[in-house]
Design a protein around this motif. Structure first.
Motif, PDB file in Angstrom:
ATOM      1  N   LYS A   1       1.189  -0.810  -0.227  1.00 56.41           N
ATOM      2  CA  LYS A   1       0.042  -0.378  -0.634  1.00 56.41           C
ATOM      3  C   LYS A   1       0.657   1.302   0.045  1.00 56.41           C
ATOM      4  CE  LYS A   1      -4.510  -1.601   2.114  1.00 56.41           C
ATOM      5  NZ  LYS A   1      -5.276  -1.071   2.986  1.00 56.41           N
ATOM      6  N   PRO A   2       2.199   1.247   0.840  1.00 56.78           N
ATOM      7  CA  PRO A   2       2.712   2.504   1.058  1.00 56.78           C
ATOM      8  C   PRO A   2       3.080   3.113  -0.382  1.00 56.78           C
ATOM      9  CG  PRO A   2       3.506   1.796   2.516  1.00 56.78           C
ATOM     10  CD  PRO A   2       2.238   0.381   1.626  1.00 56.78           C
ATOM     11  N   LEU A   3       3.757   2.044  -1.758  1.00 56.56           N
ATOM     12  CA  LEU A   3       3.657   2.351  -2.866  1.00 56.56           C
ATOM     13  C   LEU A   3       3.015   3.236  -3.831  1.00 56.56           C
ATOM     14  CD1 LEU A   3       5.691  -1.384  -3.930  1.00 56.56           C
ATOM     15  CD2 LEU A   3       6.294   0.581  -3.917  1.00 56.56           C
ATOM     16  N   TRP A   4       1.804   3.267  -2.910  1.00 55.53           N
ATOM     17  CA  TRP A   4       0.565   3.278  -3.972  1.00 55.53           C
ATOM     18  C   TRP A   4       0.065   4.973  -3.278  1.00 55.53           C
ATOM     19  CZ3 TRP A   4      -5.096   4.895  -2.558  1.00 55.53           C
ATOM     20  CH2 TRP A   4      -4.795   5.345  -3.458  1.00 55.53           C
ATOM     21  N   GLU A   5       0.092   4.603  -1.555  1.00 53.71           N
ATOM     22  CA  GLU A   5      -0.284   6.099  -0.514  1.00 53.71           C
ATOM     23  C   GLU A   5       0.808   6.880  -1.481  1.00 53.71           C
ATOM     24  OE1 GLU A   5      -0.506   3.837   2.554  1.00 53.71           O
ATOM     25  OE2 GLU A   5      -2.583   3.077   3.003  1.00 53.71           O
ATOM     26  N   LYS A   6       1.960   7.100  -1.599  1.00 53.91           N
ATOM     27  CA  LYS A   6       2.847   7.791  -1.225  1.00 53.91           C
ATOM     28  C   LYS A   6       2.475   9.319  -2.330  1.00 53.91           C
ATOM     29  CE  LYS A   6       6.266   6.035  -4.236  1.00 53.91           C
ATOM     30  NZ  LYS A   6       8.065   5.203  -3.490  1.00 53.91           N
ATOM     31  N   TYR A   7       1.613   8.757  -2.754  1.00 52.19           N
ATOM     32  CA  TYR A   7       1.372   9.609  -3.862  1.00 52.19           C
ATOM     33  C   TYR A   7      -0.864   9.987  -4.274  1.00 52.19           C
ATOM     34  CZ  TYR A   7       4.929   8.298  -6.617  1.00 52.19           C
ATOM     35  OH  TYR A   7       6.628   7.573  -6.880  1.00 52.19           O
ATOM     36  N   VAL A   8      -0.704   9.720  -2.667  1.00 52.83           N
ATOM     37  CA  VAL A   8      -2.787  10.594  -2.418  1.00 52.83           C
ATOM     38  C   VAL A   8      -1.438  11.246  -1.202  1.00 52.83           C
ATOM     39  CG1 VAL A   8      -4.218  10.092  -0.587  1.00 52.83           C
ATOM     40  CG2 VAL A   8      -3.247   8.290  -2.704  1.00 52.83           C
ATOM     41  N   ASP A   9      -2.492  12.730  -1.443  1.00 54.67           N
ATOM     42  CA  ASP A   9      -2.050  13.550  -0.417  1.00 54.67           C
ATOM     43  C   ASP A   9      -3.298  13.625   0.316  1.00 54.67           C
ATOM     44  OD1 ASP A   9      -1.803  16.191   0.872  1.00 54.67           O
ATOM     45  OD2 ASP A   9      -2.121  17.528  -1.398  1.00 54.67           O
ATOM     46  N   TYR A  10      -2.989  13.405   1.871  1.00 59.92           N
ATOM     47  CA  TYR A  10      -3.478  12.814   2.655  1.00 59.92           C
ATOM     48  C   TYR A  10      -4.189  14.458   2.747  1.00 59.92           C
ATOM     49  CZ  TYR A  10      -3.801   7.971   2.122  1.00 59.92           C
ATOM     50  OH  TYR A  10      -4.060   6.984   1.553  1.00 59.92           O
ATOM     51  N   THR A  11      -3.860  15.718   3.057  1.00 57.62           N
ATOM     52  CA  THR A  11      -4.091  16.672   3.685  1.00 57.62           C
ATOM     53  C   THR A  11      -5.059  17.406   3.060  1.00 57.62           C
ATOM     54  OG1 THR A  11      -2.565  17.591   2.939  1.00 57.62           O
ATOM     55  CG2 THR A  11      -1.785  16.599   4.518  1.00 57.62           C
ATOM     56  N   HIS A  12      -4.953  16.948   1.818  1.00 55.65           N
ATOM     57  CA  HIS A  12      -6.240  17.834   0.806  1.00 55.65           C
ATOM     58  C   HIS A  12      -7.537  17.534   2.165  1.00 55.65           C
ATOM     59  CE1 HIS A  12      -8.858  19.041  -2.087  1.00 55.65           C
ATOM     60  NE2 HIS A  12      -8.123  18.940  -2.665  1.00 55.65           N
ATOM     61  N   PRO A  13      -8.008  19.100   1.892  1.00 54.68           N
ATOM     62  CA  PRO A  13      -9.161  19.308   2.789  1.00 54.68           C
ATOM     63  C   PRO A  13     -10.854  18.528   2.416  1.00 54.68           C
ATOM     64  CG  PRO A  13      -8.402  21.331   2.196  1.00 54.68           C
ATOM     65  CD  PRO A  13      -7.837  20.789   1.346  1.00 54.68           C
ATOM     66  N   LEU A  14     -11.263  17.997   1.120  1.00 54.23           N
ATOM     67  CA  LEU A  14     -11.651  17.214   0.620  1.00 54.23           C
ATOM     68  C   LEU A  14     -11.648  15.649   1.257  1.00 54.23           C
ATOM     69  CD1 LEU A  14     -12.949  18.553  -3.065  1.00 54.23           C
ATOM     70  CD2 LEU A  14     -14.184  18.427  -1.172  1.00 54.23           C
ATOM     71  N   LEU A  15     -10.278  15.246   1.225  1.00 55.39           N
ATOM     72  CA  LEU A  15      -9.616  14.428   2.147  1.00 55.39           C
ATOM     73  C   LEU A  15     -10.244  13.981   3.193  1.00 55.39           C
ATOM     74  CD1 LEU A  15      -6.699  13.003  -0.705  1.00 55.39           C
ATOM     75  CD2 LEU A  15      -9.585  12.817  -1.162  1.00 55.39           C
ATOM     76  N   GLN A  16      -9.970  14.677   3.790  1.00 57.49           N
ATOM     77  CA  GLN A  16     -10.368  14.613   5.190  1.00 57.49           C
ATOM     78  C   GLN A  16     -11.635  14.909   5.716  1.00 57.49           C
ATOM     79  OE1 GLN A  16      -7.432  18.294   6.526  1.00 57.49           O
ATOM     80  NE2 GLN A  16      -6.021  16.899   6.919  1.00 57.49           N
ATOM     81  N   MET A  17     -12.317  15.729   4.487  1.00 59.55           N
ATOM     82  CA  MET A  17     -13.750  15.669   4.589  1.00 59.55           C
ATOM     83  C   MET A  17     -14.513  14.252   4.838  1.00 59.55           C
ATOM     84  SD  MET A  17     -15.043  19.152   3.161  1.00 59.55           S
ATOM     85  CE  MET A  17     -14.843  21.024   3.958  1.00 59.55           C
ATOM     86  N   CYS A  18     -13.694  13.356   4.097  1.00 59.35           N
ATOM     87  CA  CYS A  18     -14.107  12.568   3.546  1.00 59.35           C
ATOM     88  C   CYS A  18     -13.650  10.989   4.102  1.00 59.35           C
ATOM     89  CB  CYS A  18     -14.075  11.750   2.745  1.00 59.35           C
ATOM     90  SG  CYS A  18     -15.459  13.066   1.006  1.00 59.35           S
ATOM     91  N   ASN A  19     -12.561  11.501   5.428  1.00 58.36           N
ATOM     92  CA  ASN A  19     -12.368  10.450   6.229  1.00 58.36           C
ATOM     93  C   ASN A  19     -11.459   9.409   5.572  1.00 58.36           C
ATOM     94  OD1 ASN A  19     -11.759   9.875   9.240  1.00 58.36           O
ATOM     95  ND2 ASN A  19     -13.201   8.010   8.631  1.00 58.36           N
TER      96      ASN A  19
END
Length: 533
Positions: free
Chosen positions: A513-531
């Motif tokens: 999973k880390p190979l994929w997740e490092k290209y996801v910006d989990y600090t993005h407001p919409l991503l945080q709103m959707c948990n």
């Protein structure tokens, strides 16, 4: 003096000589007997001399005593009874005769206590002190015999037990496969939430609408064949974003990267909003929906024609119980989705382009891909990584070779290849009418007798003899279902999460999973709103 006559003296001498002769013979016989006796003793001594050493080793290995070797040994009799009783305890439990099992166990403990006490005091058991234990155990063993607790019966019961366990395991495996397939097809709540919020942004944010209008000025780049054109067909916003982001971040010239995303009507607004709100190192991103393609209709596309067939609709959508004869994965409606089959219409989707790199939405790019556009395909249409290092990936594993059409046209041992990262020469594609070849085979598989599911089997038929093998490091597979060589992970350009364990699902393989997740910006407001986390 008067001498005796000769006749008188001779007999006396004869008698003496005869006596001496018999004495000598007796001595010889005695000596012979003594010698034979000694030889017999000598012959028997080696076995006697060897016996202590040989038996010492046996005694040491088996932890038994001389007393137990005695034919009159009570200790040995008790030990033999205990060994047999232990086996019968297991058989009694298997037969659900718990009372008898308990009685045997209790008697085993009594006998073991007697043996333990004898060993502690270092004196052999006597017949008197062991008589009761031997008799009670013998009665129980006789009772077990009357209950038919013998080896033959036990073997039959074990065979029946094994068969029942095998049937149970088969049922569990079937359920596991079914539930795994359902889990792989689910839309996580977080992705659903993201789609809803982005759709709201698309229709309610005037600044976003202005950005979208400004992006229309980039139409020239979408047709410029000097740039690097990539296409992705997906309804997964986050997965598509990872593909674009990882490609742009690892590109030497991200300004020359152009992405063509095609989605469906449901996800179109959300996809447009996401790629308008975010920048990807200067890469150009175009979003289309296949509902706008006028040429995409049932009169031209066999898959759309099949969707209108009542039998096909019943097969994929009725949910009728067929007693498990057809695996659930073969009845997955996604295999009739146009997003899956658009890969066979790339020249129609992008009429101005000459060469594109097709990417699945479950991949991660970790190297610069510009080198793919300079690869010579040697007159072929499709550049792909072959997967025939194992026999499973030969043509005969994907196609039905009992069908005369398949048997007549294709080598069963031909090497398979992978979709997910493919270089397509669209000039050669149009020249050879590859889409027409795809139509030919798709129309002959209405009854699903040539192949069962997916887009790879028709791809193998369509591009047979038209595929150029690429370096395996361009496309490394297996991250969604198996273990991958760490050296390949390090050197691979495109990592493919093919299989059910997608990295955005809970059933994803944790170590990848880390190979994929490092290209996801989990600090993005919409991503945080959707948990997202």
């Amino acid at each position: 003096m008067r001498r005796r006559g000769l006749d008188f003296r001779r007999p006396m001498r004869r008698r003496l000589s005869n006596v001496v002769w018999w004495i000598m013979c007796g001595i010889v016989v005695l000596v012979f007997i003594v010698v034979l006796t000694k030889e017999a003793q000598i012959d028997s001594r080696p076995s006697l001399s060897r016996r202590p050493y040989h038996y010492d080793r046996i005694l040491e290995g088996l932890n038994i005593t001389d007393e137990m070797l005695s034919p009159k040994s009570v200790t040995r009799q008790l030990s033999d009874q205990i060994s047999l009783a232990k086996a019968l305890v297991v058989i009694a439990k298997e037969s659900n005769n718990l009372q008898f099992s308990w009685e045997l166990s209790a008697q085993i403990r009594n006998s073991q206590t007697l043996l333990s006490n004898a060993a502690t005091r270092r004196t052999p058991l006597t017949v008197g002190e062991s008589e009761t234990a031997v008799r009670d155990m013998a009665l129980l063993l006789y009772q077990a015999q009357q209950l038919h607790y013998d080896s033959a019966t036990m073997i039959m019961r074990l065979k029946a037990k094994i068969q029942a366990l095998e049937e149970q395991m088969s049922s569990v495996n079937e359920k596991s496969s079914k539930y795994g397939q359902i889990a792989a097809e689910e839309v996580p709540k977080t992705l659903y939430c993201l789609g809803i919020r982005l759709t709201t942004e698309y229709f309610g944010n005037p600044n976003l609408q202005r950005k979208l209008k400004e992006r229309k000025q980039l139409d020239a780049k979408l047709r410029d064949n000097s740039l690097y054109h990539f296409c992705v067909f997906s309804d997964n916003i986050l997965a598509s974003s990872v593909v674009v982001n990882s490609t742009a971040l690892n590109s030497k010239n991200p300004n020359k990267v152009v992405f063509h995303l095609v989605t469906d009507e449901i996800n179109y607004a959300a996809m447009k909003a996401w790629f308008a709100m975010n920048s990807f190192c200067g890469a150009t991103v175009e979003v289309q929906k296949f509902d706008d393609f006028k040429w995409l209709n049932a009169s031209y596309v066999p898959v759309l024609k099949q969707l209108q067939d009542a039998e096909t609709q019943s097969y994929y959508f009725s949910g009728h119980n067929d007693n498990g004869r057809i695996p659930i994965k073969f009845r997955n409606p996604k295999y009739l989705s146009m997003l899956n089959h658009l890969r066979f219409y790339i020249p129609e989707v992008f009429p101005a382009l000459k060469k594109v790199v097709f990417l699945d939405d479950d991949i991660v790019v970790q190297k610069d891909l510009s080198g793919l556009f300079s690869i010579d395909l040697n007159g072929n249409v499709n550049g792909a990584v072959e997967t025939c290092m194992e026999t499973f990936h030969r043509y005969h594993k994907y196609l039905n070779y009992s069908h005369p059409l398949i048997r007549a046209h294709f080598d069963p041992d031909a090497c398979g290849w992978a979709f997910g990262m493919n270089v397509f020469d669209l000039v050669e594609w149009r020249k050879r009418n590859v889409t027409g070849i795809y139509h030919y085979w798709q129309e002959r598989n209405v009854d699903r007798t040539l192949w069962k599911l997916g887009t790879l089997p028709p791809g193998l038929l369509t591009f047979y003899g038209l595929t150029e093998a690429l370096d395996p490091l361009w496309h490394v597979l297996g991250f969604g279902y198996t273990n991958v060589d760490p050296k390949l992970i390090e050197k691979g350009a495109v990592l493919h999460f093919n299989g059910n364990s997608k990295p955005w699902l809970k059933i994803g393989i944790e170590k990848y999973k880390p190979l994929w997740e490092k290209y996801v910006d989990y600090t993005h407001p919409l991503l945080q709103m959707c948990n997202f986390h």
